[in-house]
Design a protein around this motif. Structure first.
Motif, PDB file in Angstrom:
ATOM      1  N   PRO A 183      71.829 143.604  91.484  1.00  0.00           N
ATOM      2  CA  PRO A 183      70.965 143.739  90.303  1.00  0.00           C
ATOM      3  C   PRO A 183      71.731 143.433  89.019  1.00  0.00           C
ATOM      4  O   PRO A 183      72.963 143.465  88.979  1.00  0.00           O
ATOM      5  CB  PRO A 183      70.518 145.205  90.362  1.00  0.00           C
ATOM      6  CG  PRO A 183      71.555 145.890  91.177  1.00  0.00           C
ATOM      7  CD  PRO A 183      72.036 144.887  92.176  1.00  0.00           C
ATOM      8  N   ALA A 184      70.992 143.126  87.967  1.00  0.00           N
ATOM      9  CA  ALA A 184      71.610 142.833  86.674  1.00  0.00           C
ATOM     10  C   ALA A 184      72.440 144.023  86.219  1.00  0.00           C
ATOM     11  O   ALA A 184      72.040 145.175  86.359  1.00  0.00           O
ATOM     12  CB  ALA A 184      70.532 142.502  85.645  1.00  0.00           C
ATOM     13  N   GLY A 185      73.625 143.732  85.684  1.00  0.00           N
ATOM     14  CA  GLY A 185      74.491 144.782  85.166  1.00  0.00           C
ATOM     15  C   GLY A 185      75.421 145.396  86.177  1.00  0.00           C
ATOM     16  O   GLY A 185      76.259 146.242  85.827  1.00  0.00           O
ATOM     17  N   ALA A 186      75.318 144.993  87.458  1.00  0.00           N
ATOM     18  CA  ALA A 186      76.186 145.557  88.483  1.00  0.00           C
ATOM     19  C   ALA A 186      77.622 145.084  88.283  1.00  0.00           C
ATOM     20  O   ALA A 186      77.869 143.912  87.963  1.00  0.00           O
ATOM     21  CB  ALA A 186      75.696 145.164  89.871  1.00  0.00           C
ATOM     22  N   ALA A 187      78.558 145.986  88.455  1.00  0.00           N
ATOM     23  CA  ALA A 187      79.967 145.609  88.358  1.00  0.00           C
ATOM     24  C   ALA A 187      80.297 144.643  89.495  1.00  0.00           C
ATOM     25  O   ALA A 187      79.895 144.855  90.638  1.00  0.00           O
ATOM     26  CB  ALA A 187      80.840 146.855  88.436  1.00  0.00           C
ATOM     27  N   ASP A 188      80.996 143.570  89.171  1.00  0.00           N
ATOM     28  CA  ASP A 188      81.344 142.549  90.168  1.00  0.00           C
ATOM     29  C   ASP A 188      80.098 141.971  90.833  1.00  0.00           C
ATOM     30  O   ASP A 188      80.122 141.620  92.027  1.00  0.00           O
ATOM     31  CB  ASP A 188      82.282 143.123  91.236  1.00  0.00           C
ATOM     32  CG  ASP A 188      83.574 143.670  90.640  1.00  0.00           C
ATOM     33  OD1 ASP A 188      84.105 143.037  89.712  1.00  0.00           O
ATOM     34  OD2 ASP A 188      84.038 144.730  91.093  1.00  0.00           O
ATOM     35  N   GLY A 189      79.001 141.867  90.088  1.00  0.00           N
ATOM     36  CA  GLY A 189      77.747 141.354  90.639  1.00  0.00           C
ATOM     37  C   GLY A 189      77.905 139.940  91.175  1.00  0.00           C
ATOM     38  O   GLY A 189      78.605 139.103  90.595  1.00  0.00           O
ATOM     39  N   GLN A 190      77.213 139.666  92.271  1.00  0.00           N
ATOM     40  CA  GLN A 190      77.349 138.377  92.943  1.00  0.00           C
ATOM     41  C   GLN A 190      76.017 137.932  93.539  1.00  0.00           C
ATOM     42  O   GLN A 190      75.223 138.747  93.993  1.00  0.00           O
ATOM     43  CB  GLN A 190      78.395 138.492  94.050  1.00  0.00           C
ATOM     44  CG  GLN A 190      78.575 137.248  94.896  1.00  0.00           C
ATOM     45  CD  GLN A 190      79.619 137.446  95.985  1.00  0.00           C
ATOM     46  OE1 GLN A 190      80.815 137.345  95.731  1.00  0.00           O
ATOM     47  NE2 GLN A 190      79.175 137.746  97.196  1.00  0.00           N
ATOM     48  N   PHE A 191      75.802 136.625  93.527  1.00  0.00           N
ATOM     49  CA  PHE A 191      74.691 136.002  94.254  1.00  0.00           C
ATOM     50  C   PHE A 191      75.311 135.085  95.298  1.00  0.00           C
ATOM     51  O   PHE A 191      76.277 134.362  95.017  1.00  0.00           O
ATOM     52  CB  PHE A 191      73.807 135.185  93.306  1.00  0.00           C
ATOM     53  CG  PHE A 191      72.717 134.401  94.004  1.00  0.00           C
ATOM     54  CD1 PHE A 191      71.455 134.942  94.164  1.00  0.00           C
ATOM     55  CD2 PHE A 191      72.960 133.118  94.491  1.00  0.00           C
ATOM     56  CE1 PHE A 191      70.439 134.228  94.810  1.00  0.00           C
ATOM     57  CE2 PHE A 191      71.957 132.397  95.135  1.00  0.00           C
ATOM     58  CZ  PHE A 191      70.698 132.954  95.296  1.00  0.00           C
ATOM     59  N   ALA A 192      74.773 135.105  96.498  1.00  0.00           N
ATOM     60  CA  ALA A 192      75.276 134.238  97.560  1.00  0.00           C
ATOM     61  C   ALA A 192      74.117 133.609  98.317  1.00  0.00           C
ATOM     62  O   ALA A 192      73.079 134.246  98.538  1.00  0.00           O
ATOM     63  CB  ALA A 192      76.169 135.019  98.524  1.00  0.00           C
ATOM     64  N   TYR A 193      74.316 132.351  98.707  1.00  0.00           N
ATOM     65  CA  TYR A 193      73.388 131.631  99.575  1.00  0.00           C
ATOM     66  C   TYR A 193      74.175 131.176 100.792  1.00  0.00           C
ATOM     67  O   TYR A 193      75.270 130.610 100.660  1.00  0.00           O
ATOM     68  CB  TYR A 193      72.797 130.428  98.844  1.00  0.00           C
ATOM     69  CG  TYR A 193      72.077 129.445  99.747  1.00  0.00           C
ATOM     70  CD1 TYR A 193      70.715 129.577 100.005  1.00  0.00           C
ATOM     71  CD2 TYR A 193      72.770 128.388 100.348  1.00  0.00           C
ATOM     72  CE1 TYR A 193      70.060 128.673 100.829  1.00  0.00           C
ATOM     73  CE2 TYR A 193      72.123 127.484 101.176  1.00  0.00           C
ATOM     74  CZ  TYR A 193      70.772 127.637 101.422  1.00  0.00           C
ATOM     75  OH  TYR A 193      70.126 126.753 102.243  1.00  0.00           O
ATOM     76  N   GLN A 194      73.606 131.417 101.968  1.00  0.00           N
ATOM     77  CA  GLN A 194      74.341 131.101 103.199  1.00  0.00           C
ATOM     78  C   GLN A 194      73.405 130.502 104.247  1.00  0.00           C
ATOM     79  O   GLN A 194      72.282 130.967 104.434  1.00  0.00           O
ATOM     80  CB  GLN A 194      74.975 132.382 103.749  1.00  0.00           C
ATOM     81  CG  GLN A 194      75.686 132.232 105.078  1.00  0.00           C
ATOM     82  CD  GLN A 194      76.325 133.527 105.518  1.00  0.00           C
ATOM     83  OE1 GLN A 194      77.231 134.039 104.860  1.00  0.00           O
ATOM     84  NE2 GLN A 194      75.852 134.080 106.627  1.00  0.00           N
ATOM     85  N   LEU A 195      73.885 129.475 104.916  1.00  0.00           N
ATOM     86  CA  LEU A 195      73.220 128.891 106.087  1.00  0.00           C
ATOM     87  C   LEU A 195      74.130 129.110 107.287  1.00  0.00           C
ATOM     88  O   LEU A 195      75.333 128.810 107.218  1.00  0.00           O
ATOM     89  CB  LEU A 195      72.983 127.395 105.874  1.00  0.00           C
ATOM     90  CG  LEU A 195      72.734 126.570 107.153  1.00  0.00           C
ATOM     91  CD1 LEU A 195      71.429 126.984 107.816  1.00  0.00           C
ATOM     92  CD2 LEU A 195      72.752 125.078 106.853  1.00  0.00           C
ATOM     93  N   GLN A 196      73.537 129.620 108.369  1.00  0.00           N
ATOM     94  CA  GLN A 196      74.340 129.856 109.558  1.00  0.00           C
ATOM     95  C   GLN A 196      73.538 129.534 110.811  1.00  0.00           C
ATOM     96  O   GLN A 196      72.333 129.756 110.890  1.00  0.00           O
ATOM     97  CB  GLN A 196      74.808 131.315 109.615  1.00  0.00           C
ATOM     98  CG  GLN A 196      75.831 131.599 110.700  1.00  0.00           C
ATOM     99  CD  GLN A 196      76.467 132.969 110.541  1.00  0.00           C
ATOM    100  OE1 GLN A 196      76.018 133.795 109.744  1.00  0.00           O
ATOM    101  NE2 GLN A 196      77.515 133.218 111.304  1.00  0.00           N
ATOM    102  N   ARG A 197      74.236 128.982 111.795  1.00  0.00           N
ATOM    103  CA  ARG A 197      73.728 128.767 113.144  1.00  0.00           C
ATOM    104  C   ARG A 197      74.965 128.643 114.039  1.00  0.00           C
ATOM    105  O   ARG A 197      76.094 128.565 113.524  1.00  0.00           O
ATOM    106  CB  ARG A 197      72.845 127.516 113.222  1.00  0.00           C
ATOM    107  CG  ARG A 197      73.541 126.217 112.878  1.00  0.00           C
ATOM    108  CD  ARG A 197      72.611 125.023 113.072  1.00  0.00           C
ATOM    109  NE  ARG A 197      73.252 123.748 112.756  1.00  0.00           N
ATOM    110  CZ  ARG A 197      73.105 123.112 111.607  1.00  0.00           C
ATOM    111  NH1 ARG A 197      72.327 123.620 110.645  1.00  0.00           N
ATOM    112  NH2 ARG A 197      73.727 121.957 111.394  1.00  0.00           N
ATOM    113  N   PRO A 198      74.805 128.635 115.345  1.00  0.00           N
ATOM    114  CA  PRO A 198      75.988 128.525 116.209  1.00  0.00           C
ATOM    115  C   PRO A 198      76.864 127.327 115.830  1.00  0.00           C
ATOM    116  O   PRO A 198      76.392 126.184 115.789  1.00  0.00           O
ATOM    117  CB  PRO A 198      75.387 128.367 117.607  1.00  0.00           C
ATOM    118  CG  PRO A 198      74.089 129.113 117.519  1.00  0.00           C
ATOM    119  CD  PRO A 198      73.581 128.835 116.136  1.00  0.00           C
ATOM    120  N   GLY A 199      78.108 127.584 115.494  1.00  0.00           N
ATOM    121  CA  GLY A 199      79.046 126.527 115.140  1.00  0.00           C
ATOM    122  C   GLY A 199      78.939 126.022 113.716  1.00  0.00           C
ATOM    123  O   GLY A 199      79.656 125.082 113.330  1.00  0.00           O
TER     124      GLY A 199
END
Length: 222
Positions: A183-199
């Motif tokens: 959320p906004a204002g969080a210490a060390d705030g981060q947004f991440a996008y990830q794609l995963q599948r076998p390998g």
């Protein structure tokens, strides 16, 4: 002979005894009424996640590729910006801009997070520079579990599987996408996008503590 007078017991002790009982009953009624009041509604994990992302609406943040697979070697070290550009009660649009080696920018990707009656949905809007849709676009998936207020996963849906197969992208039919946001204002705030599948693992992360200048509109949304 005069009959002796019969002494009657005074009635005030009876009243004195009843008063505490009446008071206790009244207080009990008040407590019962207060305890029956409905509790304030609480957000579900998905609603809290959606609101955390919406709290960043109108802001852009810099990030980078953090996974290390050779398939993404051409993106390593490139500047990246995510922009929470459009927000409504049901949809949030997040363009993803990637810098090129020649100094230009690839503005072809927009992540779309939609809130529905049964959960959240993630779709990918892919455009060419002239604004036309890519042959592979609007693919993604729906949440299959509540997730958390900071992270949601989106297994590939049937429509996307059909699109991938039609375009000889069969490796993508087991995709699972993951989006994380503080959320906004969080210490060390981060947004991440990830794609995963076998390998396969592709992951980019963005620093939410330092907004950057807003980028131009993504292709097709000028």
């Amino acid at each position: 002979m005069t009959k002796p007078h019969t002494l009657l017991a005074p009635t005030f002790p009876v009243r004195t005894t009843l008063l505490p009982l009446l008071l206790a009953a009244t207080l009990a009624g008040c407590v019962s009424t207060q305890s029956s009041a409905p509790a304030p509604p609480t957000l579900s994990q998905q609603e809290a996640f959606f609101e955390a992302l919406a709290a960043h609406c109108g802001k852009a943040y810099a990030g980078a590729l953090v996974s290390d697979q050779s398939a993404d070697a051409d993106m390593r070290g490139r500047p990246m910006v995510m922009h929470v550009r459009e927000c409504s009660e049901t949809r949030i649009a997040v363009p993803f801009h990637v810098g090129n080696a020649d100094g230009s920018w690839d503005r072809s990707r927009t992540w779309l997070v939609t809130r529905g009656e049964t959960g959240l949905r993630l779709k990918h809007d892919h455009r060419h520079e002239d604004g036309t849709a890519d042959a592979v676009t609007f693919y993604g998936g729906d949440t299959a579990a509540q997730g958390t207020a900071q992270a949601q996963e989106f297994p590939v849906d049937a429509e996307s599987i059909a699109m991938f197969r039609a375009n000889d992208l069969t490796a993508s039919v087991t995709n699972v996408w993951r989006v994380e946001v503080d959320p906004a204002g969080a210490a060390d705030g981060q947004f991440a996008y990830q794609l995963q599948r076998p390998g396969r693992l592709f992951r980019v992360e963005f620093d939410l503590t330092r907004p950057v200048a807003l980028p131009p509109a993504p292709w097709g949304h000028e």
